[in-house]
Design a protein around this motif. Structure first.
Motif, short mmCIF file in Angstrom:
data_model
loop_
_atom_site.label_atom_id
_atom_site.label_comp_id
_atom_site.label_asym_id
_atom_site.label_seq_id
_atom_site.Cartn_x
_atom_site.Cartn_y
_atom_site.Cartn_z
N CYS A 138 8.61 2.15 -1.69
CA CYS A 138 7.97 2.28 -2.88
C CYS A 138 6.55 3.10 -2.78
N TYR A 139 6.58 4.26 -3.62
CA TYR A 139 5.27 4.94 -3.67
C TYR A 139 4.73 5.16 -4.98
N VAL A 140 3.46 4.51 -5.01
CA VAL A 140 3.05 4.40 -6.56
C VAL A 140 2.37 5.68 -7.23
N LEU A 141 2.91 6.08 -8.01
CA LEU A 141 2.48 7.40 -8.52
C LEU A 141 1.24 7.19 -9.46
N SER A 142 1.40 6.31 -10.18
CA SER A 142 0.24 6.00 -11.31
C SER A 142 0.28 4.43 -11.51
N GLY A 143 -0.90 4.02 -11.83
CA GLY A 143 -1.00 2.45 -12.17
C GLY A 143 -1.04 1.70 -11.17
N GLU A 144 -0.83 0.45 -11.25
CA GLU A 144 -1.15 -0.58 -10.20
C GLU A 144 0.12 -1.52 -10.26
N VAL A 145 0.71 -1.75 -9.15
CA VAL A 145 1.96 -2.66 -8.77
C VAL A 145 1.48 -3.87 -7.90
N LEU A 146 1.94 -4.92 -7.99
CA LEU A 146 1.86 -6.18 -7.34
C LEU A 146 3.32 -6.56 -6.75
N HIS A 148 5.66 -8.90 -4.35
CA HIS A 148 5.61 -10.03 -3.74
C HIS A 148 6.88 -9.92 -2.73
N VAL A 149 6.60 -9.89 -1.18
CA VAL A 149 7.27 -10.04 -0.19
C VAL A 149 7.28 -11.13 0.67
N ASP A 150 8.35 -11.79 0.67
CA ASP A 150 8.45 -12.90 1.81
C ASP A 150 7.10 -13.91 1.54
N GLY A 151 6.74 -14.23 0.41
CA GLY A 151 5.59 -15.20 0.49
C GLY A 151 4.09 -14.54 0.30
N ALA A 152 4.10 -13.13 0.80
CA ALA A 152 2.84 -12.40 0.64
C ALA A 152 2.74 -11.44 -0.76
N GLN A 153 1.66 -11.20 -1.03
CA GLN A 153 1.27 -10.40 -2.23
C GLN A 153 0.70 -8.95 -1.51
N HIS A 154 1.01 -7.93 -2.03
CA HIS A 154 0.47 -6.64 -1.60
C HIS A 154 0.24 -5.80 -3.17
N ARG A 155 -1.23 -5.72 -3.44
CA ARG A 155 -1.57 -4.93 -4.64
C ARG A 155 -1.80 -3.53 -4.02
N LEU A 156 -0.83 -2.67 -4.97
CA LEU A 156 -0.76 -1.19 -4.60
C LEU A 156 -1.43 -0.58 -5.91
N LYS A 157 -2.17 0.63 -5.47
CA LYS A 157 -2.56 1.81 -6.34
C LYS A 157 -1.93 2.91 -6.11
N GLY A 159 -1.22 6.53 -4.96
CA GLY A 159 -1.21 7.02 -3.95
C GLY A 159 -0.88 6.01 -2.60
N ASP A 160 -0.77 4.69 -3.02
CA ASP A 160 -0.23 3.58 -2.08
C ASP A 160 1.27 3.47 -1.93
N GLY A 161 1.69 3.03 -0.88
CA GLY A 161 3.11 2.88 -0.51
C GLY A 161 3.35 1.80 0.25
N ILE A 162 4.44 1.10 0.12
CA ILE A 162 5.24 0.01 1.03
C ILE A 162 6.51 0.35 1.23
N LEU A 163 6.78 -0.13 2.57
CA LEU A 163 8.20 -0.06 3.15
C LEU A 163 8.54 -1.58 3.52
N ILE A 164 9.75 -1.89 2.96
CA ILE A 164 10.00 -3.21 2.95
C ILE A 164 11.52 -3.39 3.74
N ALA A 180 3.17 1.47 -15.07
CA ALA A 180 3.07 1.91 -13.64
C ALA A 180 4.48 2.69 -13.43
N HIS A 181 4.00 3.88 -12.47
CA HIS A 181 5.13 4.90 -12.24
C HIS A 181 5.31 4.59 -10.81
N VAL A 182 6.69 4.63 -10.26
CA VAL A 182 6.87 4.38 -8.99
C VAL A 182 8.08 5.46 -8.35
N LEU A 183 7.95 5.85 -7.18
CA LEU A 183 9.01 6.78 -6.64
C LEU A 183 9.63 5.72 -5.63
#
Length: 216
Positions: A138-146, A148-157, A159-164, A180-183
């Motif tokens: 998931c790549y955050v295009l705009s906004g902020e997204v939280l 929740h992965v396996d009990g941990a939290q990752h706050r992305l703005k 330009g940030d991305g996460i591979l799960i 928030a818009h996400v690719l």
């Protein structure tokens, strides 16, 4: 594999994809279509053939046209080239979650990748945690997204991305003041592309309670 066996597996994959995309259980679809849960499970795995009457009932429950269950030249088993244009399709809204989304590419029965544009609502969102085979980025295009992965939290703005690893329990929610818009890119395991696993789209899932309450 002969033509009948290939067609049976193709139909099973399309039925399963439509059912999981709608967030429906095997039991719920089987009950509404008037077939047994065991029969539907085997049908989705390509282990049994269905009558035209059964297919009509299942397509009706899943909101499909009967033609959508059969392979055609316009809907190949594997995507060769697919181009999407800006504004070419309106975003679809999921009433149960408030998410909006549009499909950008992939998703044919033998594709390994599928790409989506997701819009997270400001308030109501998906609360269910899911786990399934595959990977997703998931790549955050705009906004902020939280996330929740396996009990941990990752706050992305933006330009940030996460591979799960999608087998880890996960969900995501809007963490900002606006939308928030996400690719999102989903990678299915080889066995899923062959029709042996399910890959639910978590933003389209509704709870079984919501599904039952929506019945006429």
């Amino acid at each position: 594999m002969d033509k009948v066996a290939r067609a049976t597996q193709d139909i099973g994959r399309r039925l399963r994809s439509a059912r999981t995309g709608a967030g429906l259980t095997l039991a719920a679809v089987a009950r509404q279509a008037g077939v047994s849960e065991g029969f539907l499970s085997k049908l989705e795995r390509g282990q049994v053939a269905a009558s035209i009457a059964n297919l009509i009932q299942l397509a009706d429950v899943l909101g499909l046209g009967l033609h959508e269950l059969f392979r055609s030249e316009s809907a190949p088993a594997r995507t060769k080239v697919a181009v999407h244009r800006n504004g070419a399709a309106d975003l679809e809204q999921v009433a149960a979650t408030g998410y909006r989304w549009r499909h950008l590419g992939g998703g044919a029965p033998l594709d390994r990748l599928e790409v989506f544009h997701l819009v997270f609502p400001r308030a109501k969102g998906m609360q269910a945690t899911v786990s399934h085979p595959g990977q997703e980025h998931c790549y955050v295009l705009s906004g902020e997204v939280l996330f929740h992965v396996d009990g941990a939290q990752h706050r992305l703005k933006a330009g940030d991305g996460i591979l799960i690893d999608s087998e880890l329990p996960h969900r995501a929610e809007n963490a900002g003041r606006g939308q928030a818009h996400v690719l999102m890119t989903v990678a299915r395991p080889a066995e899923a592309a062959a029709g042996a696993s399910e890959w639910p789209d978590w933003w389209r899932l509704a709870s079984s309670t919501e599904k039952e309450e929506s019945k006429p």
